[in-house]
Design a protein around this motif. Structure first.
Motif, PDB file in Angstrom:
ATOM      1  N   ILE A  34       0.857  -1.186   0.000  1.00 18.11           N
ATOM      2  CA  ILE A  34       0.000   0.000   0.000  1.00 18.11           C
ATOM      3  C   ILE A  34       0.894   1.236   0.000  1.00 18.11           C
ATOM      4  CG2 ILE A  34      -1.814   1.295   1.216  1.00 18.11           C
ATOM      5  CD1 ILE A  34      -2.497  -1.334   2.702  1.00 18.11           C
ATOM      6  N   VAL A  35       0.601   2.168  -0.883  1.00 18.31           N
ATOM      7  CA  VAL A  35       1.277   3.460  -0.892  1.00 18.31           C
ATOM      8  C   VAL A  35       0.280   4.479  -0.372  1.00 18.31           C
ATOM      9  CG1 VAL A  35       2.244   5.281  -2.328  1.00 18.31           C
ATOM     10  CG2 VAL A  35       2.871   2.893  -2.743  1.00 18.31           C
ATOM     11  N   CYS A  36       0.684   5.176   0.680  1.00 19.94           N
ATOM     12  CA  CYS A  36      -0.190   6.154   1.321  1.00 19.94           C
ATOM     13  C   CYS A  36       0.325   7.561   1.042  1.00 19.94           C
ATOM     14  CB  CYS A  36      -0.250   5.910   2.826  1.00 19.94           C
ATOM     15  SG  CYS A  36      -1.386   7.034   3.669  1.00 19.94           S
ATOM     16  N   LEU A  37      -0.465   8.327   0.315  1.00 21.86           N
ATOM     17  CA  LEU A  37      -0.147   9.720   0.051  1.00 21.86           C
ATOM     18  C   LEU A  37      -0.614  10.510   1.259  1.00 21.86           C
ATOM     19  CD1 LEU A  37      -1.289   9.780  -3.676  1.00 21.86           C
ATOM     20  CD2 LEU A  37       0.972   9.240  -2.739  1.00 21.86           C
ATOM     21  N   ASP A  38       0.334  11.085   1.962  1.00 23.60           N
ATOM     22  CA  ASP A  38       0.091  11.668   3.280  1.00 23.60           C
ATOM     23  C   ASP A  38      -0.168  13.169   3.211  1.00 23.60           C
ATOM     24  OD1 ASP A  38      -0.070  11.992   6.027  1.00 23.60           O
ATOM     25  OD2 ASP A  38       2.095  11.904   6.334  1.00 23.60           O
ATOM     26  N   LEU A  39      -1.321  13.567   3.706  1.00 26.65           N
ATOM     27  CA  LEU A  39      -1.657  14.985   3.807  1.00 26.65           C
ATOM     28  C   LEU A  39      -1.534  15.488   5.237  1.00 26.65           C
ATOM     29  CD1 LEU A  39      -4.836  15.019   1.534  1.00 26.65           C
ATOM     30  CD2 LEU A  39      -2.516  15.772   0.946  1.00 26.65           C
ATOM     31  N   GLU A  40      -1.199  14.603   6.157  1.00 29.95           N
ATOM     32  CA  GLU A  40      -1.209  14.985   7.571  1.00 29.95           C
ATOM     33  C   GLU A  40       0.183  15.304   8.094  1.00 29.95           C
ATOM     34  OE1 GLU A  40      -2.619  13.469  11.935  1.00 29.95           O
ATOM     35  OE2 GLU A  40      -1.578  12.157  10.582  1.00 29.95           O
ATOM     36  N   ASP A  41       0.799  14.381   8.796  1.00 27.29           N
ATOM     37  CA  ASP A  41       2.022  14.651   9.549  1.00 27.29           C
ATOM     38  C   ASP A  41       3.230  15.078   8.723  1.00 27.29           C
ATOM     39  OD1 ASP A  41       0.901  14.270  12.007  1.00 27.29           O
ATOM     40  OD2 ASP A  41       1.617  12.223  12.257  1.00 27.29           O
ATOM     41  N   GLN A  65      -0.750   0.416  -9.718  1.00 29.94           N
ATOM     42  CA  GLN A  65      -0.956  -1.027  -9.653  1.00 29.94           C
ATOM     43  C   GLN A  65      -1.025  -1.555  -8.225  1.00 29.94           C
ATOM     44  OE1 GLN A  65      -1.646  -2.972 -12.383  1.00 29.94           O
ATOM     45  NE2 GLN A  65      -1.789  -0.940 -13.280  1.00 29.94           N
ATOM     46  N   CYS A  66      -0.543  -0.783  -7.280  1.00 31.31           N
ATOM     47  CA  CYS A  66      -0.644  -1.198  -5.876  1.00 31.31           C
ATOM     48  C   CYS A  66      -1.871  -0.523  -5.255  1.00 31.31           C
ATOM     49  CB  CYS A  66       0.616  -0.796  -5.110  1.00 31.31           C
ATOM     50  SG  CYS A  66       0.872   0.982  -5.032  1.00 31.31           S
ATOM     51  N   GLU A  67      -2.228  -0.958  -4.068  1.00 28.93           N
ATOM     52  CA  GLU A  67      -3.302  -0.280  -3.354  1.00 28.93           C
ATOM     53  C   GLU A  67      -2.835   1.121  -2.977  1.00 28.93           C
ATOM     54  OE1 GLU A  67      -6.154  -2.600  -0.627  1.00 28.93           O
ATOM     55  OE2 GLU A  67      -4.220  -3.646  -0.467  1.00 28.93           O
ATOM     56  N   THR A  68      -3.750   2.062  -3.038  1.00 24.81           N
ATOM     57  CA  THR A  68      -3.412   3.427  -2.660  1.00 24.81           C
ATOM     58  C   THR A  68      -4.277   3.865  -1.494  1.00 24.81           C
ATOM     59  OG1 THR A  68      -4.958   4.332  -4.280  1.00 24.81           O
ATOM     60  CG2 THR A  68      -2.649   4.138  -4.951  1.00 24.81           C
ATOM     61  N   ALA A  69      -3.668   4.680  -0.665  1.00 20.68           N
ATOM     62  CA  ALA A  69      -4.365   5.254   0.481  1.00 20.68           C
ATOM     63  C   ALA A  69      -4.045   6.742   0.520  1.00 20.68           C
ATOM     64  CB  ALA A  69      -3.909   4.586   1.778  1.00 20.68           C
ATOM     65  N   VAL A  70      -4.936   7.481   1.123  1.00 19.40           N
ATOM     66  CA  VAL A  70      -4.691   8.891   1.390  1.00 19.40           C
ATOM     67  C   VAL A  70      -4.911   9.091   2.874  1.00 19.40           C
ATOM     68  CG1 VAL A  70      -5.447  11.267   0.997  1.00 19.40           C
ATOM     69  CG2 VAL A  70      -5.383   9.658  -0.916  1.00 19.40           C
ATOM     70  N   ARG A  71      -3.880   9.599   3.562  1.00 16.38           N
ATOM     71  CA  ARG A  71      -4.070   9.950   4.971  1.00 16.38           C
ATOM     72  C   ARG A  71      -4.471  11.417   5.008  1.00 16.38           C
ATOM     73  NH1 ARG A  71       0.114   9.239   9.994  1.00 16.38           N
ATOM     74  NH2 ARG A  71       1.516  10.331   8.570  1.00 16.38           N
ATOM     75  N   VAL A  72      -5.710  11.637   5.420  1.00 14.22           N
ATOM     76  CA  VAL A  72      -6.236  12.991   5.537  1.00 14.22           C
ATOM     77  C   VAL A  72      -5.888  13.531   6.915  1.00 14.22           C
ATOM     78  CG1 VAL A  72      -8.127  12.556   3.907  1.00 14.22           C
ATOM     79  CG2 VAL A  72      -8.497  12.141   6.355  1.00 14.22           C
ATOM     80  N   ASN A  73      -6.115  14.795   7.106  1.00 19.78           N
ATOM     81  CA  ASN A  73      -5.980  15.383   8.431  1.00 19.78           C
ATOM     82  C   ASN A  73      -7.230  15.024   9.230  1.00 19.78           C
ATOM     83  OD1 ASN A  73      -3.471  17.333   8.510  1.00 19.78           O
ATOM     84  ND2 ASN A  73      -4.327  17.419   6.451  1.00 19.78           N
ATOM     85  N   SER A  74      -7.186  15.223  10.515  1.00 20.72           N
ATOM     86  CA  SER A  74      -8.312  14.880  11.370  1.00 20.72           C
ATOM     87  C   SER A  74      -9.604  15.490  10.830  1.00 20.72           C
ATOM     88  CB  SER A  74      -8.066  15.396  12.795  1.00 20.72           C
ATOM     89  OG  SER A  74      -9.241  15.266  13.567  1.00 20.72           O
ATOM     90  N   ALA A  75     -10.631  14.672  10.750  1.00 20.34           N
ATOM     91  CA  ALA A  75     -11.929  15.127  10.242  1.00 20.34           C
ATOM     92  C   ALA A  75     -12.596  16.112  11.195  1.00 20.34           C
ATOM     93  CB  ALA A  75     -12.841  13.929   9.994  1.00 20.34           C
ATOM     94  N   ARG A  76     -12.005  16.308  12.355  1.00 25.74           N
ATOM     95  CA  ARG A  76     -12.550  17.291  13.304  1.00 25.74           C
ATOM     96  C   ARG A  76     -11.888  18.655  13.122  1.00 25.74           C
ATOM     97  NH1 ARG A  76     -11.036  13.128  15.777  1.00 25.74           N
ATOM     98  NH2 ARG A  76      -9.496  14.177  17.061  1.00 25.74           N
ATOM     99  N   THR A  77     -11.135  18.800  12.029  1.00 28.09           N
ATOM    100  CA  THR A  77     -10.491  20.084  11.731  1.00 28.09           C
ATOM    101  C   THR A  77     -10.943  20.556  10.355  1.00 28.09           C
ATOM    102  OG1 THR A  77      -8.553  19.129  10.626  1.00 28.09           O
ATOM    103  CG2 THR A  77      -8.438  19.397  13.043  1.00 28.09           C
TER     104      THR A  77
END
Length: 129
Positions: A34-41, A65-77
């Motif tokens: 999994i490759v996670c495109l990070d918007l948070e830390d 071709q791999c699974e992708t993820a997006v790390r968002v910032n806290s949904a409470r912000t």
């Protein structure tokens, strides 16, 4: 609410800063499950909007071709809500959305509902920190 399928073993999750689009393609061919495109830390506050735009642009024009993820910032912000709305507005559906600082199932239900109203149904991967 959708969760990642437990049917397939995932051994690695590679985080890539969302403001480093020059690293996205390299991460995808790295062999990570999994490759996670990070918007948070990994993104400074001043770069959040441009990182969000880079991630949306990349996912709109590429289907890795791999699974992708997006790390968002806290949904409470506000920044986190903007992250989610950017995916909704662009009709981008990564395989997973990593939800940091999750405090309750209510939060996950809200995110799932927001995405579901637009026909998006990525898996949600909550992080309790």
């Amino acid at each position: 609410m959708t969760y990642p399928s437990p049917k397939r073993l995932r051994r690695s999750l590679l985080f890539v800063p969302g403001n480093r689009s020059d690293r996205f393609a390299k991460a995808v061919v790295s062999g990570a499950d999994i490759v996670c495109l990070d918007l948070e830390d990994s993104v400074q506050t001043s770069d959040k909007a441009s990182a969000r735009a880079m991630v949306v642009e990349y996912l709109a024009s590429n289907r890795p071709q791999c699974e992708t993820a997006v790390r968002v910032n806290s949904a409470r912000t506000l920044v986190g809500v903007r992250d989610l709305l950017a995916l909704v507005d662009a009709r981008i559906c990564p395989d997973l959305i990593v939800v940091p600082k999750t405090e309750s199932a209510v939060e996950l239900d809200w995110i799932s509902g927001l995405l579901g109203e637009s026909g998006l149904s990525p898996g949600l991967l909550p992080f309790v920190e």
